[in-house]
Design a protein around this motif. Structure first.
Motif, PDB file in Angstrom:
ATOM      1  N   TRP A 201       0.816  -1.204   0.000  1.00  0.00           N
ATOM      2  CA  TRP A 201       0.000   0.000   0.000  1.00  0.00           C
ATOM      3  C   TRP A 201       0.858   1.265   0.000  1.00  0.00           C
ATOM      4  O   TRP A 201       0.527   2.248  -0.686  1.00  0.00           O
ATOM      5  N   ILE A 202       1.946   1.267   0.752  1.00  0.00           N
ATOM      6  CA  ILE A 202       2.827   2.430   0.760  1.00  0.00           C
ATOM      7  C   ILE A 202       3.473   2.608  -0.611  1.00  0.00           C
ATOM      8  O   ILE A 202       3.632   3.733  -1.112  1.00  0.00           O
ATOM      9  N   GLY A 203       3.835   1.498  -1.253  1.00  0.00           N
ATOM     10  CA  GLY A 203       4.383   1.581  -2.601  1.00  0.00           C
ATOM     11  C   GLY A 203       3.383   2.167  -3.583  1.00  0.00           C
ATOM     12  O   GLY A 203       3.743   2.970  -4.452  1.00  0.00           O
ATOM     13  N   LEU A 204       2.116   1.776  -3.443  1.00  0.00           N
ATOM     14  CA  LEU A 204       1.078   2.329  -4.316  1.00  0.00           C
ATOM     15  C   LEU A 204       0.883   3.821  -4.078  1.00  0.00           C
ATOM     16  O   LEU A 204       0.701   4.600  -5.019  1.00  0.00           O
ATOM     17  N   VAL A 205       0.927   4.246  -2.800  1.00  0.00           N
ATOM     18  CA  VAL A 205       0.813   5.674  -2.481  1.00  0.00           C
ATOM     19  C   VAL A 205       1.952   6.454  -3.133  1.00  0.00           C
ATOM     20  O   VAL A 205       1.741   7.530  -3.720  1.00  0.00           O
ATOM     21  N   LEU A 206       3.158   5.901  -3.062  1.00  0.00           N
ATOM     22  CA  LEU A 206       4.314   6.568  -3.660  1.00  0.00           C
ATOM     23  C   LEU A 206       4.153   6.676  -5.179  1.00  0.00           C
ATOM     24  O   LEU A 206       4.441   7.736  -5.780  1.00  0.00           O
ATOM     25  N   LEU A 207       3.680   5.613  -5.809  1.00  0.00           N
ATOM     26  CA  LEU A 207       3.468   5.637  -7.257  1.00  0.00           C
ATOM     27  C   LEU A 207       2.396   6.659  -7.642  1.00  0.00           C
ATOM     28  O   LEU A 207       2.526   7.355  -8.655  1.00  0.00           O
ATOM     29  N   VAL A 208       1.338   6.748  -6.842  1.00  0.00           N
ATOM     30  CA  VAL A 208       0.276   7.712  -7.118  1.00  0.00           C
ATOM     31  C   VAL A 208       0.820   9.142  -7.032  1.00  0.00           C
ATOM     32  O   VAL A 208       0.506  10.002  -7.876  1.00  0.00           O
ATOM     33  N   LEU A 209       1.642   9.417  -6.013  1.00  0.00           N
ATOM     34  CA  LEU A 209       2.228  10.755  -5.879  1.00  0.00           C
ATOM     35  C   LEU A 209       3.079  11.110  -7.095  1.00  0.00           C
ATOM     36  O   LEU A 209       2.987  12.223  -7.637  1.00  0.00           O
ATOM     37  N   VAL A 210       3.926  10.168  -7.510  1.00  0.00           N
ATOM     38  CA  VAL A 210       4.767  10.417  -8.679  1.00  0.00           C
ATOM     39  C   VAL A 210       3.909  10.642  -9.915  1.00  0.00           C
ATOM     40  O   VAL A 210       4.177  11.536 -10.731  1.00  0.00           O
ATOM     41  N   ALA A 211       2.841   9.837 -10.062  1.00  0.00           N
ATOM     42  CA  ALA A 211       1.969   9.975 -11.227  1.00  0.00           C
ATOM     43  C   ALA A 211       1.254  11.327 -11.239  1.00  0.00           C
ATOM     44  O   ALA A 211       1.136  11.968 -12.291  1.00  0.00           O
ATOM     45  N   VAL A 212       0.788  11.771 -10.080  1.00  0.00           N
ATOM     46  CA  VAL A 212       0.067  13.045 -10.004  1.00  0.00           C
ATOM     47  C   VAL A 212       0.994  14.210 -10.353  1.00  0.00           C
ATOM     48  O   VAL A 212       0.678  15.057 -11.197  1.00  0.00           O
ATOM     49  N   PHE A 213       2.160  14.260  -9.700  1.00  0.00           N
ATOM     50  CA  PHE A 213       3.089  15.346  -9.992  1.00  0.00           C
ATOM     51  C   PHE A 213       3.613  15.258 -11.427  1.00  0.00           C
ATOM     52  O   PHE A 213       3.840  16.275 -12.080  1.00  0.00           O
TER      53      PHE A 213
ATOM     54  N   PRO B 113       5.079  17.150 -16.363  1.00  0.00           N
ATOM     55  CA  PRO B 113       5.908  16.059 -16.893  1.00  0.00           C
ATOM     56  C   PRO B 113       7.281  16.520 -17.369  1.00  0.00           C
ATOM     57  O   PRO B 113       8.233  15.743 -17.365  1.00  0.00           O
ATOM     58  N   ASP B 114       7.386  17.785 -17.763  1.00  0.00           N
ATOM     59  CA  ASP B 114       8.661  18.298 -18.253  1.00  0.00           C
ATOM     60  C   ASP B 114       9.699  18.464 -17.148  1.00  0.00           C
ATOM     61  O   ASP B 114      10.906  18.480 -17.414  1.00  0.00           O
ATOM     62  N   ALA B 115       9.243  18.573 -15.887  1.00  0.00           N
ATOM     63  CA  ALA B 115      10.161  18.812 -14.772  1.00  0.00           C
ATOM     64  C   ALA B 115      10.243  17.645 -13.804  1.00  0.00           C
ATOM     65  O   ALA B 115      11.278  17.435 -13.174  1.00  0.00           O
ATOM     66  N   VAL B 116       9.167  16.887 -13.649  1.00  0.00           N
ATOM     67  CA  VAL B 116       9.139  15.797 -12.668  1.00  0.00           C
ATOM     68  C   VAL B 116       9.775  14.537 -13.218  1.00  0.00           C
ATOM     69  O   VAL B 116      10.645  13.929 -12.577  1.00  0.00           O
ATOM     70  N   LEU B 117       9.360  14.125 -14.399  1.00  0.00           N
ATOM     71  CA  LEU B 117       9.820  12.856 -14.966  1.00  0.00           C
ATOM     72  C   LEU B 117      11.114  13.065 -15.745  1.00  0.00           C
ATOM     73  O   LEU B 117      11.200  12.817 -16.964  1.00  0.00           O
ATOM     74  N   THR B 118      12.144  13.503 -15.029  1.00  0.00           N
ATOM     75  CA  THR B 118      13.453  13.733 -15.654  1.00  0.00           C
ATOM     76  C   THR B 118      14.548  13.061 -14.839  1.00  0.00           C
ATOM     77  O   THR B 118      14.386  12.810 -13.637  1.00  0.00           O
ATOM     78  N   THR B 119      15.663  12.801 -15.505  1.00  0.00           N
ATOM     79  CA  THR B 119      16.799  12.184 -14.813  1.00  0.00           C
ATOM     80  C   THR B 119      17.354  13.106 -13.742  1.00  0.00           C
ATOM     81  O   THR B 119      17.747  12.661 -12.661  1.00  0.00           O
ATOM     82  N   PHE B 120      17.379  14.405 -14.017  1.00  0.00           N
ATOM     83  CA  PHE B 120      17.913  15.362 -13.040  1.00  0.00           C
ATOM     84  C   PHE B 120      17.085  15.360 -11.762  1.00  0.00           C
ATOM     85  O   PHE B 120      17.638  15.344 -10.649  1.00  0.00           O
TER      86      PHE B 120
END
Length: 344
Positions: free
Chosen positions: A30-42, A47-54
């Motif tokens: 459940w904690i893993g799912l919460v973390l994935l949801v947070l990443v997906a929302v942000f 997407p240009d700033a969150v989903l980057t290698t930096f």
């Protein structure tokens, strides 16, 4: 059916049902799912700033020190204990390590070599071990509650660090340390992240596959039963708090390498952040339940919230409120599960 005939094989659905039940009640899942949801929302918002290698790299580096602290805290909380002193021990270890390296190098940051750095590492680990051993002896041998002992150590370690440094930051950290560990990389991966990952992997193996880990869980579940089984509960608790102290010392050395200075301030809430990360990761405050893998996920929830709020432009003061809501929800879930188990 004759005596020589075999009964027809029937599908056994119990293992599959048992697996589903375990997955449904798994805190780590459940904690893993919460973390994935947070990443997906942000990620959907920016997407240009969150989903980057930096962004990934900076988040991992910024979380490395706290993760090392939280690994030690996981063992402590599983025994139904608490350690409020790790943030101050981090500061004290950083100060002693920096002062030892300065004494050897004469304050020459550019001329100091790896021998000086090794001395600083030994001093940092020894400093953390001393406070951890003191905590363990007072808790396990003297019978003083962990909350009181570590609250006292919280103030004493911070005060000792301020006395040694005259209340100011200690600079003059060797360049070879800051360039090698603080900002250095190996195949593109920051060395701080690699060190934190190695500590986490060792902690996970220690907790899940060794007798030390089994005794840690057992003491948190029922210390008296463990004592009757012939295990030295007091001796084990001393080792657990010693481990937490050593890791706090290592975290202080890592912070020293990253920030290039032994900072007296800036670590005031590290102990609470470590506790929050461990609890968010599914470790029960009542003891007996927890995992290092869950702690990793729990530590990254506040980190992702902090980074995400900054990127999307949300007021950063909302971050502790959001973490508090998730933390209370995690404790409520743990209590609800315990009550349901007790009713069976």
């Amino acid at each position: 059916m004759t005596a020589g005939e075999k009964a027809p094989l029937e599908p056994d659905v119990r293992p599959r049902g048992e697996l589903k039940r375990r997955l449904a009640t798994s805190n780590t899942l459940w904690i893993g799912l919460v973390l994935l949801v947070l990443v997906a929302v942000f990620g959907a918002l920016r997407p240009d700033a969150v989903l980057t290698t930096f962004t990934l790299q900076t988040t991992l580096v910024e979380t490395s020190v706290l993760l090392v602290l939280s690994v030690g805290m996981t063992f402590v909380i599983i025994t139904a204990g608490i350690d409020l002193s790790v943030g101050s021990v981090l500061v004290f270890s950083g100060v002693t390590a920096a002062m030892a390296m300065n004494a050897v190098s004469g304050g020459d940051a550019t001329g100091a070599g790896w021998g000086t750095v090794l001395l600083g590492l030994v001093v940092a680990l020894a400093s953390g071990a001393a406070w951890g051993l003191l905590n363990g002896l007072l808790i396990a041998r003297a019978g003083i509650p962990p909350l009181i002992v570590t609250l006292g150590s919280f103030g004493a370690a911070l005060g000792a660090g301020q006395l040694l440094s005259d209340g100011s930051n200690v600079s003059g950290v060797p360049d070879v340390l800051t360039d090698g560990l603080g900002t250095g990389t190996w195949f593109g991966v920051p060395n701080l992240v690699l060190l934190a990952a190695a500590v986490t992997a060792v902690g996970a193996l220690l907790l899940s596959t060794t007798r030390f880990g089994r005794h840690t869980h057992a003491i948190g579940s029922n210390a008296e039963a463990v004592r009757r089984a012939g295990v030295s509960v007091s001796g084990h608790l001393v080792k657990v708090y010693l481990l937490a102290g050593v890791l706090a010392g290592l975290a202080g050395f890592m912070a020293l390498a990253y920030f290039r200075v032994a900072s007296i301030t800036g670590h005031d809430t590290d102990n609470l952040n470590a506790i929050a990360g461990v609890v968010l990761g599914g470790t029960s405050l009542f003891g007996g339940v927890g995992s290092v893998v869950g702690t990793v996920l729990g530590v990254f929830i506040p980190a992702v919230l902090r980074k995400g709020f900054v990127i999307v432009g949300v007021n950063v003061y909302w971050q502790p409120i959001a973490v508090a809501v998730v933390l209370v929800a995690a404790v409520w879930f743990d209590q609800s599960r315990r009550r349901a188990r007790n009713r069976r």
